[in-house]
Design a protein around this motif. Structure first.
Motif, mmCIF file in Angstrom:
data_model
loop_
_atom_site.group_PDB
_atom_site.id
_atom_site.type_symbol
_atom_site.label_atom_id
_atom_site.label_comp_id
_atom_site.label_asym_id
_atom_site.label_seq_id
_atom_site.Cartn_x
_atom_site.Cartn_y
_atom_site.Cartn_z
ATOM 1 N N ALA A 300 33.493 35.607 41.490
ATOM 2 C CA ALA A 300 32.793 36.606 40.680
ATOM 3 C C ALA A 300 33.467 36.810 39.330
ATOM 4 O O ALA A 300 32.810 37.177 38.346
ATOM 5 N N LEU A 301 34.763 36.536 39.266
ATOM 6 C CA LEU A 301 35.511 36.716 38.020
ATOM 7 C C LEU A 301 35.549 35.450 37.170
ATOM 8 O O LEU A 301 36.159 35.442 36.104
ATOM 9 N N GLY A 302 34.928 34.370 37.669
ATOM 10 C CA GLY A 302 34.827 33.145 36.872
ATOM 11 C C GLY A 302 35.680 31.993 37.331
ATOM 12 O O GLY A 302 35.714 30.943 36.669
ATOM 13 N N ALA A 303 36.386 32.134 38.450
ATOM 14 C CA ALA A 303 37.208 31.049 38.979
ATOM 15 C C ALA A 303 36.363 30.133 39.866
ATOM 16 O O ALA A 303 35.166 30.348 40.059
ATOM 17 N N THR A 304 36.985 29.105 40.416
ATOM 18 C CA THR A 304 36.317 28.186 41.333
ATOM 19 C C THR A 304 37.147 28.049 42.606
ATOM 20 O O THR A 304 38.340 28.363 42.633
ATOM 21 N N THR A 305 36.508 27.556 43.670
ATOM 22 C CA THR A 305 37.200 27.334 44.937
ATOM 23 C C THR A 305 37.130 25.858 45.319
ATOM 24 O O THR A 305 36.222 25.141 44.898
ATOM 25 N N ILE A 306 38.095 25.432 46.125
ATOM 26 C CA ILE A 306 38.243 24.038 46.515
ATOM 27 C C ILE A 306 38.439 23.958 48.027
ATOM 28 O O ILE A 306 39.147 24.784 48.612
ATOM 29 N N LYS A 307 37.839 22.947 48.663
ATOM 30 C CA LYS A 307 38.095 22.698 50.085
ATOM 31 C C LYS A 307 39.466 22.068 50.231
ATOM 32 O O LYS A 307 39.824 21.127 49.524
ATOM 33 N N ASP A 341 44.456 26.708 38.592
ATOM 34 C CA ASP A 341 44.443 26.169 37.229
ATOM 35 C C ASP A 341 43.220 26.618 36.437
ATOM 36 O O ASP A 341 43.186 26.454 35.213
ATOM 37 N N GLY A 342 42.235 27.189 37.122
ATOM 38 C CA GLY A 342 41.017 27.596 36.439
ATOM 39 C C GLY A 342 40.809 29.094 36.381
ATOM 40 O O GLY A 342 39.676 29.565 36.175
ATOM 41 N N LEU A 343 41.877 29.870 36.534
ATOM 42 C CA LEU A 343 41.741 31.325 36.493
ATOM 43 C C LEU A 343 41.432 31.789 35.071
ATOM 44 O O LEU A 343 42.081 31.359 34.117
ATOM 45 N N PRO A 344 40.450 32.656 34.903
ATOM 46 C CA PRO A 344 40.111 33.170 33.562
ATOM 47 C C PRO A 344 41.255 33.989 32.964
ATOM 48 O O PRO A 344 42.154 34.456 33.673
ATOM 49 N N ASP A 345 41.214 34.194 31.663
ATOM 50 C CA ASP A 345 42.276 34.921 30.956
ATOM 51 C C ASP A 345 42.416 36.365 31.439
ATOM 52 O O ASP A 345 43.512 36.924 31.403
ATOM 53 N N ALA A 346 41.305 36.965 31.869
ATOM 54 C CA ALA A 346 41.352 38.370 32.311
ATOM 55 C C ALA A 346 42.002 38.536 33.680
ATOM 56 O O ALA A 346 42.265 39.659 34.113
ATOM 57 N N VAL A 347 42.262 37.417 34.355
ATOM 58 C CA VAL A 347 42.800 37.453 35.717
ATOM 59 C C VAL A 347 44.274 37.090 35.710
ATOM 60 O O VAL A 347 44.674 36.078 35.122
ATOM 61 N N GLN A 348 45.084 37.907 36.376
ATOM 62 C CA GLN A 348 46.523 37.654 36.522
ATOM 63 C C GLN A 348 46.791 37.135 37.926
ATOM 64 O O GLN A 348 46.399 37.765 38.915
ATOM 65 N N SER A 358 49.730 26.750 46.168
ATOM 66 C CA SER A 358 48.352 27.199 45.979
ATOM 67 C C SER A 358 48.298 28.702 45.740
ATOM 68 O O SER A 358 49.219 29.449 46.077
ATOM 69 N N ASN A 359 47.194 29.150 45.158
ATOM 70 C CA ASN A 359 47.031 30.564 44.832
ATOM 71 C C ASN A 359 46.961 31.419 46.087
ATOM 72 O O ASN A 359 46.327 31.040 47.078
ATOM 73 N N ALA A 360 47.593 32.582 46.043
ATOM 74 C CA ALA A 360 47.563 33.498 47.174
ATOM 75 C C ALA A 360 47.263 34.933 46.768
ATOM 76 O O ALA A 360 47.322 35.828 47.610
ATOM 77 N N GLY A 361 46.940 35.171 45.489
ATOM 78 C CA GLY A 361 46.587 36.527 45.100
ATOM 79 C C GLY A 361 46.298 36.636 43.616
ATOM 80 O O GLY A 361 46.816 35.864 42.805
ATOM 81 N N ILE A 362 45.421 37.595 43.264
ATOM 82 C CA ILE A 362 45.068 37.845 41.865
ATOM 83 C C ILE A 362 44.880 39.345 41.643
ATOM 84 O O ILE A 362 44.759 40.121 42.596
ATOM 85 N N ARG A 363 44.837 39.731 40.379
ATOM 86 C CA ARG A 363 44.388 41.067 40.012
ATOM 87 C C ARG A 363 43.765 40.995 38.623
ATOM 88 O O ARG A 363 44.076 40.085 37.830
ATOM 89 N N LEU A 364 42.887 41.934 38.364
ATOM 90 C CA LEU A 364 42.348 42.047 37.018
ATOM 91 C C LEU A 364 43.333 42.832 36.163
ATOM 92 O O LEU A 364 43.921 43.820 36.623
ATOM 93 N N LYS A 365 43.514 42.416 34.924
ATOM 94 C CA LYS A 365 44.507 43.047 34.056
ATOM 95 C C LYS A 365 44.090 44.434 33.592
ATOM 96 O O LYS A 365 44.946 45.270 33.274
ATOM 97 N N ASP A 366 42.775 44.699 33.556
ATOM 98 C CA ASP A 366 42.318 45.954 32.972
ATOM 99 C C ASP A 366 41.480 46.815 33.904
ATOM 100 O O ASP A 366 40.882 47.802 33.472
#
Length: 400
Positions: A300-307, A341-348, A358-366
């Motif tokens: 929903a924040l603009g990233a992608t997922t991989i199998k 590698d494809g996380l949007p700029d707004a996502v930390q 591999s990624n294990a967590g994110i947050r929105l900066k704002d």
């Protein structure tokens, strides 16, 4: 690993892989067969919670820990909310289970009395097909080298198997990519949950007389212990179907929204879930995603997922919190991952797996929005990351 073209005398269970490999041993649980993706789980405890986790829907779980069955089973450790007669069955959880040894009789005070407390009888009642007496280390090595295979697991006390037909069925199965399983795992109607976390000797905690927070839980295949963890921070959890719209959630004035774990391909479930998640994020509500919820929030924040080739399945996974430097041992169960590698700029990016990066967590900066790939509620597993529910509570308090 062998590829026999005939049934070995005395074999009552088989696992037929799509590449033609056939493993033969002792059948356990339900008589019949089931098709699915074979994964391995490295947890040393919690086989009942694993086999009742809806995230394992359409999968066959290989247990790397050799001693399974010794603590029996009970109603308290069922993680699934089922549609089929109260606690559901293998249709909406793991389809099969593979053990090195035949499950041992129960020897634990929490096991149910009588045969119902034995794992074999419990698997029969739930419809889970099992196989024991094979080299689980060799199967685990195969998965590590070649990825999670499509396979058919079968049990026949008379040893009557058409091996060629089982291999053909495994080859014909389409797999998890593109498969929306949340629609089958989710609740059909909303309900509230008020049971807290388990503790000795009281058992499961009672809810607060007056909840501090009202939380909407979007159910893509929720585990009970996630809801218990919410209750334990003073929340009243209202569980809603996966297809619930953002307008329905926002009309009820919830303090926060939790996006649950669940099975299947996040991109497939995201066809209907992601647009609603975007609206929830835009509303300014506190949002917390776990596992599949983390993946779909990322979409929903603009990233992608991989199998993933092997996935992450176990209760001993090291994850690093990039913001604090702390390393936590966590429970994981997922076959898809967010492309870091494809996380949007707004996502930390907040957490990363120390097994494979591999990624294990994110947050929105704002905004008060965050998610993790691992399971902070454990069950089974360590509770190193249980504090994330407190973090969710602080975000809801700040939003008041």
């Amino acid at each position: 690993m062998t590829s026999p073209n005939r049934v070995i005398p005395g074999a009552t269970g088989v696992l037929a892989l799509a590449d033609g490999t056939v493993l033969q041993g002792i059948g356990v649980g339900r008589v019949g067969h089931a098709v699915g993706e074979v994964c391995f789980n490295t947890a040393m405890t919690g086989y009942q919670e694993i086999l009742t986790d809806p995230s394992y829907m359409a999968q066959i779980v290989t247990f790397t820990f050799p001693h399974v069955g010794n603590v029996g089973v009970n109603l308290e450790d069922v993680e699934q909310f089922g549609r089929e007669g109260g606690f559901g069955g293998a249709r909406t959880t793991a389809r099969g289970a593979i053990f090195r040894d035949v499950p041992t009789p129960p020897a634990n005070w929490r096991a149910e009395a009588g045969a119902s407390g034995a794992l074999d009888a419990w698997m029969q009642a739930r419809g889970v097909v099992g196989l024991a007496g094979i080299d689980t280390r060799a199967l685990t090595k195969l998965i590590r080298e070649k990825g999670m295979p499509h396979a058919v697991i079968a049990h026949d006390p008379d040893g009557n198997f058409d091996l060629d037909a089982l291999v053909a069925e495994a080859r014909a199965w389409s797999g998890l990519v593109g498969l929306d399983l949340a629609k089958d795992a989710t609740t059909l109607q909303s309900f509230t949950f008020d049971e807290g976390l388990w503790g000795w000797p009281e058992g499961y905690a009672k809810p607060l007389p007056e909840p501090k927070f009202e939380v909407a839980v979007i159910d893509y295949g929720i585990k009970r212990n996630i809801l218990r963890a919410l209750t334990s921070i003073g929340a009243r959890a209202t569980v809603l179907p996966a297809t619930t719209t953002a307008e329905e959630v926002l009309s009820r004035k919830f303090d926060g929204v939790l996006l649950s774990n669940g099975p299947g391909d996040p991109a497939a479930t995201g066809e209907y879930a992601v647009p609603e998640i975007r609206k929830l994020v835009d509303s300014g509500k506190a949002v917390f995603g776990i596992c599949l919820g983390h993946q779909m929030l990322s979409l929903a924040l603009g990233a992608t997922t991989i199998k993933m080739d092997q996935g992450h399945h176990g209760a001993n996974h090291p994850v690093k919190d990039l913001e604090t430097g702390k390393v936590e041992i966590v429970s994981m169960n997922h076959g898809f991952t967010v492309d870091r590698d494809g996380l949007p700029d707004a996502v930390q990016e907040t957490h990363v797996s120390l097994f494979d990066g591999s990624n294990a967590g994110i947050r929105l900066k704002d905004r008060p929005v965050f998610s993790v790939q691992h399971h902070p509620e454990a069950s089974p597993g360590p509770t190193d990351s249980l504090y994330l529910f407190d973090r969710f509570a602080k975000l809801m308090e700040a939003a008041h």
